[in-house]
Design a protein around this motif. Structure first.
Motif, PDB file in Angstrom:
ATOM      1  N   TYR A  37       1.305  -2.606   1.902  1.00 21.84           N
ATOM      2  CA  TYR A  37       2.371  -2.137   2.787  1.00 21.84           C
ATOM      3  C   TYR A  37       2.228  -0.649   3.094  1.00 21.84           C
ATOM      4  CZ  TYR A  37       4.621  -0.502  -1.570  1.00 21.84           C
ATOM      5  OH  TYR A  37       4.898   0.119  -2.768  1.00 21.84           O
ATOM      6  N   GLY A  38       1.110  -0.066   2.654  1.00 17.11           N
ATOM      7  CA  GLY A  38       0.822   1.336   2.918  1.00 17.11           C
ATOM      8  C   GLY A  38      -0.626   1.618   2.564  1.00 17.11           C
ATOM      9  N   GLU A  39      -1.017   2.869   2.649  1.00 14.55           N
ATOM     10  CA  GLU A  39      -2.414   3.229   2.441  1.00 14.55           C
ATOM     11  C   GLU A  39      -2.748   3.573   0.994  1.00 14.55           C
ATOM     12  OE1 GLU A  39      -3.354   6.361   5.141  1.00 14.55           O
ATOM     13  OE2 GLU A  39      -3.121   5.100   6.936  1.00 14.55           O
ATOM     14  N   HIS A  40      -1.751   3.913   0.176  1.00 15.73           N
ATOM     15  CA  HIS A  40      -2.013   4.256  -1.212  1.00 15.73           C
ATOM     16  C   HIS A  40      -2.372   2.989  -1.997  1.00 15.73           C
ATOM     17  CE1 HIS A  40      -1.288   5.660  -5.337  1.00 15.73           C
ATOM     18  NE2 HIS A  40      -1.487   6.877  -4.861  1.00 15.73           N
ATOM     19  N   PRO A  41      -3.277   3.089  -2.980  1.00 14.58           N
ATOM     20  CA  PRO A  41      -3.663   1.895  -3.742  1.00 14.58           C
ATOM     21  C   PRO A  41      -2.500   1.184  -4.429  1.00 14.58           C
ATOM     22  CG  PRO A  41      -5.212   3.689  -4.155  1.00 14.58           C
ATOM     23  CD  PRO A  41      -4.097   4.267  -3.346  1.00 14.58           C
ATOM     24  N   ASP A  42      -1.445   1.915  -4.740  1.00 14.09           N
ATOM     25  CA  ASP A  42      -0.297   1.297  -5.388  1.00 14.09           C
ATOM     26  C   ASP A  42       0.685   0.663  -4.405  1.00 14.09           C
ATOM     27  OD1 ASP A  42      -1.062   1.887  -7.990  1.00 14.09           O
ATOM     28  OD2 ASP A  42      -0.065   3.833  -7.995  1.00 14.09           O
ATOM     29  N   GLN A  43       0.451   0.795  -3.131  1.00 13.15           N
ATOM     30  CA  GLN A  43       1.367   0.241  -2.137  1.00 13.15           C
ATOM     31  C   GLN A  43       0.928  -1.168  -1.749  1.00 13.15           C
ATOM     32  OE1 GLN A  43       1.029   3.550   0.658  1.00 13.15           O
ATOM     33  NE2 GLN A  43       3.075   4.252   0.085  1.00 13.15           N
ATOM     34  N   VAL A  44       1.105  -2.084  -2.714  1.00 12.48           N
ATOM     35  CA  VAL A  44       0.675  -3.467  -2.513  1.00 12.48           C
ATOM     36  C   VAL A  44       1.723  -4.422  -3.080  1.00 12.48           C
ATOM     37  CG1 VAL A  44      -1.803  -2.964  -2.508  1.00 12.48           C
ATOM     38  CG2 VAL A  44      -0.640  -3.471  -4.673  1.00 12.48           C
ATOM     39  N   VAL A  45       1.652  -5.652  -2.614  1.00  9.06           N
ATOM     40  CA  VAL A  45       2.508  -6.734  -3.097  1.00  9.06           C
ATOM     41  C   VAL A  45       1.631  -7.935  -3.413  1.00  9.06           C
ATOM     42  CG1 VAL A  45       4.486  -8.223  -2.620  1.00  9.06           C
ATOM     43  CG2 VAL A  45       4.370  -5.952  -1.580  1.00  9.06           C
ATOM     44  N   ASP A  46       1.827  -8.532  -4.589  1.00  9.70           N
ATOM     45  CA  ASP A  46       1.155  -9.772  -4.950  1.00  9.70           C
ATOM     46  C   ASP A  46       2.080 -10.945  -4.627  1.00  9.70           C
ATOM     47  OD1 ASP A  46      -1.070  -8.469  -5.944  1.00  9.70           O
ATOM     48  OD2 ASP A  46      -0.391  -8.526  -8.036  1.00  9.70           O
ATOM     49  N   PHE A  47       1.514 -11.989  -4.047  1.00  8.34           N
ATOM     50  CA  PHE A  47       2.300 -13.156  -3.650  1.00  8.34           C
ATOM     51  C   PHE A  47       1.876 -14.390  -4.453  1.00  8.34           C
ATOM     52  CE2 PHE A  47       2.415 -10.474   0.203  1.00  8.34           C
ATOM     53  CZ  PHE A  47       3.789 -10.379   0.361  1.00  8.34           C
ATOM     54  N   TYR A  48       2.880 -15.149  -4.884  1.00  5.92           N
ATOM     55  CA  TYR A  48       2.661 -16.378  -5.653  1.00  5.92           C
ATOM     56  C   TYR A  48       3.349 -17.539  -4.946  1.00  5.92           C
ATOM     57  CZ  TYR A  48       1.297 -13.177  -9.396  1.00  5.92           C
ATOM     58  OH  TYR A  48       0.678 -12.194 -10.139  1.00  5.92           O
ATOM     59  N   GLU A  49       2.569 -18.556  -4.622  1.00  6.92           N
ATOM     60  CA  GLU A  49       3.127 -19.746  -3.998  1.00  6.92           C
ATOM     61  C   GLU A  49       3.885 -20.571  -5.035  1.00  6.92           C
ATOM     62  OE1 GLU A  49       3.021 -20.722  -0.894  1.00  6.92           O
ATOM     63  OE2 GLU A  49       1.491 -19.436   0.009  1.00  6.92           O
ATOM     64  N   PRO A  50       4.957 -21.251  -4.623  1.00 13.86           N
ATOM     65  CA  PRO A  50       5.651 -22.142  -5.565  1.00 13.86           C
ATOM     66  C   PRO A  50       4.729 -23.262  -6.019  1.00 13.86           C
ATOM     67  CG  PRO A  50       6.423 -22.489  -3.320  1.00 13.86           C
ATOM     68  CD  PRO A  50       5.555 -21.275  -3.280  1.00 13.86           C
ATOM     69  N   ARG A  51       4.837 -23.600  -7.303  1.00  7.74           N
ATOM     70  CA  ARG A  51       3.938 -24.603  -7.874  1.00  7.74           C
ATOM     71  C   ARG A  51       4.538 -26.011  -7.884  1.00  7.74           C
ATOM     72  NH1 ARG A  51       0.976 -20.947  -6.848  1.00  7.74           N
ATOM     73  NH2 ARG A  51      -0.455 -19.917  -8.309  1.00  7.74           N
TER      74      ARG A  51
END
Length: 297
Positions: A37-51
């Motif tokens: 969601y941005g340029e910094h390495p920490d500006q991320v989101v991990d997504f998990y699909e429902p199992r």
């Protein structure tokens, strides 16, 4: 000396250490997708699909990790909790954000948080989430979004739901409430004044706001207890034997909400400390999932 003969404080410390070891012993769970969601390495989101198989989209749980806003603690330690929620039928977004600087204060450990970057990131992540989730987590029902967070992440969850009541002129203020079904805050650092009085996380709230010189000035922009009422359904889940973020912090937040004319649910768990709330093997974690489900379904 046997455990049952230990002084109360030593026994509590030993218990907390054992609970932390248990919660953090689970291997990290690899996400199904990661997006920036941005340029910094920490500006991320991990997504998990429902199992779990379903014909309808699943509620979205947005999770924010704790660790006193300090750099050594990142979203990886919350990934087993994210995987646990995915197995319970939720779509999950595990948000990363910038924490404290890598250079510790003189004579101290790593500094807690960055001002304003920690708040910049959480605001930016939530602003970007609808588009990111639509692209990377198609099984998610964004109309049924519940925000959760643990410890410092619980603070950020409460703060994200209160952006519309930030002071006028705040760079993170929104024009209207976020479309959340609710917030489930897990042992959150929810009242900064009380947390400071109790020395929570070695003065982490004070460090987050820039020290004594900036604490009072920045408090109205950061402290959930000062950002009420939100109008968003909120529940705090708290272990009674938590010595990291004691029960008094949750109670102070609930009291502040009541004074503002709002009811905050407080679920107190007997014989539970700080870390079982995010430990997939602990009964307390199942309680957390149930609290989320009550808001989401």
């Amino acid at each position: 000396m046997p455990d049952d003969a230990m002084p109360d404080d030593a026994a509590a410390v030993a218990r907390d250490a054992a609970e932390a070891e248990a919660a953090l012993s689970h291997p990290a769970v690899t996400p199904d997708a990661t997006a920036a969601y941005g340029e910094h390495p920490d500006q991320v989101v991990d997504f998990y699909e429902p199992r779990t198989a379903t014909d309808t989209p699943a509620p979205l749980v947005v999770a924010l990790h704790g660790g006193a806003w300090r750099a050594p603690y990142d979203r990886q330690h919350l990934s087993p909790f994210a995987g646990f929620l995915a197995r319970r039928g939720f779509a999950v977004a595990n948000v990363e954000y910038r924490r404290g600087g890598s250079i510790p204060a003189q004579g101290e450990g790593p500094v807690a948080g960055r001002w304003p970057e920690t708040f910049d990131d959480v605001a930016a992540a939530f602003d970007a989430l609808p588009a990111l989730a639509a692209r990377h987590l198609p099984a998610a029902d964004l109309r049924r979004t519940v925000v959760t967070g643990h410890s410092a992440g619980g603070h950020l969850a409460l703060w994200a739901a209160a952006r519309h009541v930030l002071p006028t002129g705040s760079p993170w203020r929104t024009d209207r409430p976020a479309p959340f079904r609710g917030v489930v805050a897990l042992a959150p650092i929810a009242d900064f004044r009380v947390a400071q009085e109790l020395g929570v996380c070695s003065d982490a709230p004070l460090q987050l706001l820039g020290g004594d010189a900036k604490f009072e000035e920045r408090l109205p922009h950061a402290d959930p207890a000062a950002l009420l009422p939100t109008g968003i359904a909120t529940t705090v889940v708290q272990g009674r034997t938590d010595i990291v973020v004691p029960q008094a912090v949750a109670e102070a937040y609930a009291d502040a909400a009541a004074k503002a004319g709002e009811v905050v649910g407080v679920t107190l768990l007997e014989e539970v400390g700080h870390f079982p709330l995010i430990d997939p093997a602990a009964d307390a974690c199942a309680v957390v999932a149930e609290e989320i489900a009550q808001l989401a379904f």
